[in-house]
Design an enzyme around this catalytic site. Structure first.
Site, PDB file in Angstrom:
ATOM      1  N   ASN A  46       0.048  21.152   5.466  1.00 43.02           N
ATOM      2  CA  ASN A  46       0.067  22.349   4.634  1.00 43.02           C
ATOM      3  C   ASN A  46      -0.330  23.609   5.389  1.00 43.02           C
ATOM      4  OD1 ASN A  46       0.735  21.344   1.892  1.00 43.02           O
ATOM      5  ND2 ASN A  46      -1.078  20.084   2.217  1.00 43.02           N
ATOM      6  N   SER A  47      -1.134  23.478   6.430  1.00 47.13           N
ATOM      7  CA  SER A  47      -1.586  24.643   7.178  1.00 47.13           C
ATOM      8  C   SER A  47      -1.074  24.668   8.609  1.00 47.13           C
ATOM      9  CB  SER A  47      -3.125  24.681   7.223  1.00 47.13           C
ATOM     10  OG  SER A  47      -3.675  24.726   5.926  1.00 47.13           O
ATOM     11  N   TYR A  82       1.017   1.941  -4.783  1.00 51.43           N
ATOM     12  CA  TYR A  82       1.219   3.204  -5.494  1.00 51.43           C
ATOM     13  C   TYR A  82       2.290   3.006  -6.558  1.00 51.43           C
ATOM     14  CZ  TYR A  82       0.076   8.187  -5.377  1.00 51.43           C
ATOM     15  OH  TYR A  82      -0.431   9.419  -5.653  1.00 51.43           O
ATOM     16  N   ASP A 131       2.069  11.892   4.373  1.00 47.01           N
ATOM     17  CA  ASP A 131       0.918  11.955   5.269  1.00 47.01           C
ATOM     18  C   ASP A 131      -0.143  10.925   4.875  1.00 47.01           C
ATOM     19  OD1 ASP A 131       0.468  13.380   2.898  1.00 47.01           O
ATOM     20  OD2 ASP A 131      -0.857  14.842   3.855  1.00 47.01           O
ATOM     21  N   ARG A 132      -0.301  10.710   3.579  1.00 50.13           N
ATOM     22  CA  ARG A 132      -1.276   9.717   3.119  1.00 50.13           C
ATOM     23  C   ARG A 132      -0.851   8.308   3.534  1.00 50.13           C
ATOM     24  NH1 ARG A 132      -1.691  10.319  -3.061  1.00 50.13           N
ATOM     25  NH2 ARG A 132      -3.421   8.857  -2.770  1.00 50.13           N
TER      26      ARG A 132
END
Length: 239
Positions: free
Chosen positions: A9-10, A86, A95-96
């Site tokens: 995200n960054s 999940y 990413d997880r």
């Protein structure tokens, strides 16, 4: 040689992998993406693999910088001895999933809690048998502090430092935020131990805020650089 890309995200983290070994790596902000084309062009890359949670614009910038089509990885129901419980695998941030795979590659046969501490904090639970049970997502330190600053009249100030008993408002802000993040990690560690009946799951922390988070925990933690890229190495079969 394979190019591995983790678009967060960054920042964008990347690595060049050859025969199972990372030979070069780097990280940069989204605004610096145009500089990657020249840097990557100096290496004999044959394949490019990527994971992106940053959105379409960043993904397009990375595709423009790469001389090869990028194999974009998504979360899966199973891989590398890990079964993903999940409920809707398609909605899970890749990413997880890759962080879980990277952790499993480092410590097969161990109960693991995996934390990615960046813009957001994610905390995952993986059993020694390879059952990925799921995890939690919460705002990272900067997002928490920003929410307090923007939504309260009396807290528009710079945070201080963590203290056991803060006696001023800046330190109270910092302590509250880091205690909340550390508490989420500790609760997941406790829940996984209760679930498996085995004490003290191993904790792996990665991301820009990992060192500070580790300092706030009551139990031991392993700091691991670029855990998502390690997971991507296993998917890309970097041997």
């Amino acid at each position: 040689m394979k190019l591995l890309i983790d678009a967060g995200n960054s920042r964008v983290k990347w690595a060049l992998c050859e025969q199972g070994r990372i030979v070069e790596q780097g990280a940069l902000l989204h605004a610096e993406l145009p500089s990657l084309a020249e840097r990557w062009a100096t290496h004999p890359v044959t394949e490019a693999w990527g994971a992106c949670v940053a959105g379409a614009q960043v993904k397009a910038g990375l595709e423009a910088a790469s001389r090869h089509p990028i194999h974009w990885v998504t979360s899966e129901a199973a891989r590398g001895g890990v079964r993903n419980y999940y409920r809707n695998v398609a909605e899970q941030g890749v990413d997880r999933w890759l962080a879980v795979l990277g952790a499993r590659a480092l410590h097969p046969g161990s109960d693991l809690v995996i934390a990615l501490a960046g813009t957001a904090l994610t905390v995952e639970a993986l059993t020694a048998d390879g059952d990925y049970l799921g995890g939690a997502i919460l705002p990272g330190a900067r997002l928490m502090l920003g929410a307090l600053s923007h939504n309260t009249a009396q807290l528009k100030r710079e945070p201080g430092a963590w203290h056991e008993f803060p006696d001023n408002t800046p330190d109270a802000l910092a302590t509250g935020v880091w205690d909340a993040l550390a508490g989420a990690v500790e609760r997941m560690r406790s829940r996984l131990a209760e679930q498996t009946g085995r004490p003290s799951p191993r904790l792996l922390i990665s991301g820009g805020d990992a060192p500070m988070l580790a300092d706030c925990l009551t139990g031991p933690a392993d700091l691991v650089d670029n855990l998502v890229l390690l997971g991507l190495m296993s998917v890309a079969d970097c041997r």
